[in-house]
Structures are given as structure tokens and as C-alpha cells.
Write a protein that holds these residues in place. Structure first.
Motif, PDB file in Angstrom:
ATOM      1  N   VAL A 131      -1.498  -4.477   4.247  1.00 50.44           N
ATOM      2  CA  VAL A 131      -2.243  -5.698   3.949  1.00 50.44           C
ATOM      3  C   VAL A 131      -3.504  -5.781   4.809  1.00 50.44           C
ATOM      4  O   VAL A 131      -4.570  -6.186   4.324  1.00 50.44           O
ATOM      5  N   ARG A 132      -3.423  -5.404   6.079  1.00 51.53           N
ATOM      6  CA  ARG A 132      -4.608  -5.409   6.937  1.00 51.53           C
ATOM      7  C   ARG A 132      -5.711  -4.544   6.335  1.00 51.53           C
ATOM      8  O   ARG A 132      -6.892  -4.912   6.324  1.00 51.53           O
ATOM      9  N   SER A 133      -5.329  -3.378   5.831  1.00 51.87           N
ATOM     10  CA  SER A 133      -6.306  -2.493   5.206  1.00 51.87           C
ATOM     11  C   SER A 133      -6.911  -3.137   3.970  1.00 51.87           C
ATOM     12  O   SER A 133      -8.109  -3.000   3.704  1.00 51.87           O
ATOM     13  N   GLY A 134      -6.058  -3.866   3.224  1.00 50.71           N
ATOM     14  CA  GLY A 134      -6.529  -4.475   1.993  1.00 50.71           C
ATOM     15  C   GLY A 134      -7.520  -5.601   2.198  1.00 50.71           C
ATOM     16  O   GLY A 134      -8.343  -5.876   1.324  1.00 50.71           O
ATOM     17  N   VAL A 135      -7.462  -6.267   3.351  1.00 54.08           N
ATOM     18  CA  VAL A 135      -8.371  -7.390   3.595  1.00 54.08           C
ATOM     19  C   VAL A 135      -9.528  -7.019   4.520  1.00 54.08           C
ATOM     20  O   VAL A 135     -10.380  -7.864   4.809  1.00 54.08           O
ATOM     21  N   SER A 136      -9.585  -5.767   4.950  1.00 56.60           N
ATOM     22  CA  SER A 136     -10.624  -5.380   5.908  1.00 56.60           C
ATOM     23  C   SER A 136     -11.756  -4.574   5.290  1.00 56.60           C
ATOM     24  O   SER A 136     -12.793  -4.382   5.927  1.00 56.60           O
ATOM     25  N   SER A 137     -11.584  -4.092   4.056  1.00 62.56           N
ATOM     26  CA  SER A 137     -12.642  -3.299   3.434  1.00 62.56           C
ATOM     27  C   SER A 137     -12.501  -3.349   1.918  1.00 62.56           C
ATOM     28  O   SER A 137     -11.411  -3.581   1.392  1.00 62.56           O
ATOM     29  N   ASP A 138     -13.615  -3.143   1.221  1.00 61.70           N
ATOM     30  CA  ASP A 138     -13.582  -3.104  -0.244  1.00 61.70           C
ATOM     31  C   ASP A 138     -12.699  -1.961  -0.734  1.00 61.70           C
ATOM     32  O   ASP A 138     -11.975  -2.101  -1.723  1.00 61.70           O
ATOM     33  N   TRP A 139     -12.795  -0.819  -0.058  1.00 66.41           N
ATOM     34  CA  TRP A 139     -12.001   0.358  -0.433  1.00 66.41           C
ATOM     35  C   TRP A 139     -10.513   0.047  -0.324  1.00 66.41           C
ATOM     36  O   TRP A 139      -9.734   0.312  -1.247  1.00 66.41           O
ATOM     37  N   GLY A 140     -10.115  -0.564   0.783  1.00 69.65           N
ATOM     38  CA  GLY A 140      -8.719  -0.926   0.968  1.00 69.65           C
ATOM     39  C   GLY A 140      -8.278  -1.989  -0.016  1.00 69.65           C
ATOM     40  O   GLY A 140      -7.143  -1.965  -0.501  1.00 69.65           O
ATOM     41  N   ALA A 141      -9.176  -2.924  -0.326  1.00 69.77           N
ATOM     42  CA  ALA A 141      -8.842  -3.983  -1.275  1.00 69.77           C
ATOM     43  C   ALA A 141      -8.587  -3.417  -2.666  1.00 69.77           C
ATOM     44  O   ALA A 141      -7.670  -3.849  -3.366  1.00 69.77           O
ATOM     45  N   ARG A 142      -9.396  -2.431  -3.065  1.00 72.49           N
ATOM     46  CA  ARG A 142      -9.192  -1.821  -4.385  1.00 72.49           C
ATOM     47  C   ARG A 142      -7.845  -1.124  -4.456  1.00 72.49           C
ATOM     48  O   ARG A 142      -7.128  -1.225  -5.460  1.00 72.49           O
ATOM     49  N   LEU A 143      -7.490  -0.409  -3.386  1.00 70.10           N
ATOM     50  CA  LEU A 143      -6.200   0.283  -3.377  1.00 70.10           C
ATOM     51  C   LEU A 143      -5.043  -0.708  -3.393  1.00 70.10           C
ATOM     52  O   LEU A 143      -4.061  -0.520  -4.125  1.00 70.10           O
ATOM     53  N   LEU A 144      -5.148  -1.763  -2.597  1.00 72.01           N
ATOM     54  CA  LEU A 144      -4.074  -2.749  -2.552  1.00 72.01           C
ATOM     55  C   LEU A 144      -3.935  -3.455  -3.893  1.00 72.01           C
ATOM     56  O   LEU A 144      -2.820  -3.706  -4.366  1.00 72.01           O
ATOM     57  N   ARG A 145      -5.062  -3.749  -4.529  1.00 74.79           N
ATOM     58  CA  ARG A 145      -5.021  -4.390  -5.845  1.00 74.79           C
ATOM     59  C   ARG A 145      -4.342  -3.482  -6.874  1.00 74.79           C
ATOM     60  O   ARG A 145      -3.522  -3.938  -7.683  1.00 74.79           O
TER      61      ARG A 145
END
Length: 220
Positions: free
Chosen positions: A110-124
Motif C-alpha cells: 500500500v505504501r508503494s501504491g500511494v507514493s508514486s504513479d507507477w506504484g498506484a497503477r500496479l496496486l490498482r
């Protein structure tokens, strides 16, 4: 000496090259748009080697995400009983994972998902293709309403995760799991089974109706 069972670990450099290529492909093209062949090409290996190390595309995606769980293993239990009680089962299962030793990995995800666009795309992609799409299909919801219901459920679960495990807002952070289940479960249940007719109609009127959302798209 007894032989170890399971898939051989393989060359660490090769495995990491495949995982790095997979993360880039899934973030750029999404789970549905990325292919094993393209990932293999980017990693400089044969597609057969990707299958040898990781198995299916779903398994490769979970490895690339460093997922603490296999959603396919927990979904049958969530769907037992159908729609009735789904909200409480979802929250209880979620907390069981996050309060276990695997919880640290979940927090990092979750930290990765909220810290960068790249991480957010993967988490989504993880939420949509591995959890929401499968769960909503198993609940046999109205296709016109399922994407909106899924995004509402995800908003509550993600918000709870951030506040309880990352920001650690009290008293939620230290509340017993059953307290969270009892308070959040009914809200999740309302998003799954409540009347969303007006909301769906309004979304359709704005041209952003949920019927086009990928949450009910193909799984291959």
C-alpha cells in the motif's frame, strides 16, 4: 537427501530480470494488456522460461507485486454464503491477513501504491483484476452496478488499511479486529447490496457510467 518439492528457484538474476520486466509491463499496459511473450522479450529470455519460473500470468503478477496472499485461495471462503454477510467476511479476512506476519508486506504494497504513479497503477491493477473482478463475478451482481460497487468497497478497505496500519490513527489502530468487523462490515455490505439505482443513473448521465469499467472485464 530428500528432494525439495515445488518449482525450482532458478537463477536469481534471471528471475529478477523477469520480475522487473513484468512490473513495467503491468504498470504500463495493465494486467490484461501485458503478455508473457512481451515480458519475456523485455527480460531477454524465452517465454517458456517465464512459465517455468512463475507458472501462469496470474502467478507472475502476484510475484511481481510481492503479494502477501493469493486472492484465488481466499475468494472461495469469501463467497461462501453469497451476498449475505459478504461485508463482514471481507473485513474479517482482510484483517486476518494484515494482522498476520504477512502484514508487513501488505503495508509495503500500500505504501508503494500511494507514493508514486507507477506504484498506484500496479496496486490498482492488483485490486481490479485479482480481487474485485473475481469477487464481483462470484456475487452475480448487476453488471451495470458492479464496477461502482467494487470501487466503493475498495475505497473503504483501502482507507481503513491506511488509517489503521500506516497512519495508525487511534482508536482504530489498536481496536480489536471484531470491533472493526462489526463497524465496517455493514458499510461494505451496503455497498454490495444496497440500492444504487440513482447513483448509476447519474453516472450514466455524465457519460462516465460504470458499465465501461474494467472491473467487470475479461480475466484472460
Amino acid at each position: 537427501m530428500a528432494r525439495r518439492s515445488g518449482r525450482r528457484p532458478g537463477n536469481p538474476d534471471t528471475r529478477e530480470a523477469i520480475l522487473a520486466a513484468a512490473r513495467d509491463a503491468f504498470a504500463e499496459k495493465g494486467f490484461d494488456g501485458a503478455s508473457i511473450r512481451a515480458i519475456a522479450g523485455a527480460a531477454g529470455v524465452d517465454p517458456a522460461l517465464v512459465h517455468h519460473y512463475f507458472g501462469t500470468k496470474d502467478q507472475l503478477f502476484l510475484a511481481a507485486m510481492n503479494s502477501p496472499i493469493d486472492p484465488g485461495a481466499i475468494l472461495p471462503g469469501l463467497l461462501t454464503g453469497g451476498r449475505d454477510g459478504f461485508g463482514e467476511r471481507l473485513v474479517r479476512t482482510f484483517l486476518t491477513v494484515w494482522d498476520s506476519p504477512a502484514g508487513g508486506t501488505a503495508v509495503a504494497l500500500v505504501r508503494s501504491g500511494v507514493s508514486s504513479d507507477w506504484g498506484a497503477r500496479l496496486l490498482r491493477e492488483f485490486l481490479v483484476t485479482q480481487i474485485l473482478r473475481r469477487a464481483l463475478a462470484g456475487l452475480d451482481l448487476d453488471p451495470a452496478e458492479a464496477p461502482l460497487r467494487g470501487s466503493l468497497v475498495a475505497s473503504q478497505m483501502a482507507g481503513m488499511a491506511i488509517m489503521r496500519y500506516i497512519i495508525k490513527l487511534e482508536p482504530l489502530a489498536s481496536a480489536p479486529a471484531e470491533v472493526v468487523v462489526a463497524t465496517l462490515g455493514p458499510t461494505i455490505q451496503r455497498y454490495v447490496t444496497g440500492d444504487l439505482t440513482d447513483a448509476v443513473r447519474l453516472l450514466g448521465a455524465t457519460g462516465t457510467g460504470p458499465a465501461t469499467d474494467r472491473a467487470t472485464g475479461p480475466t484472460d
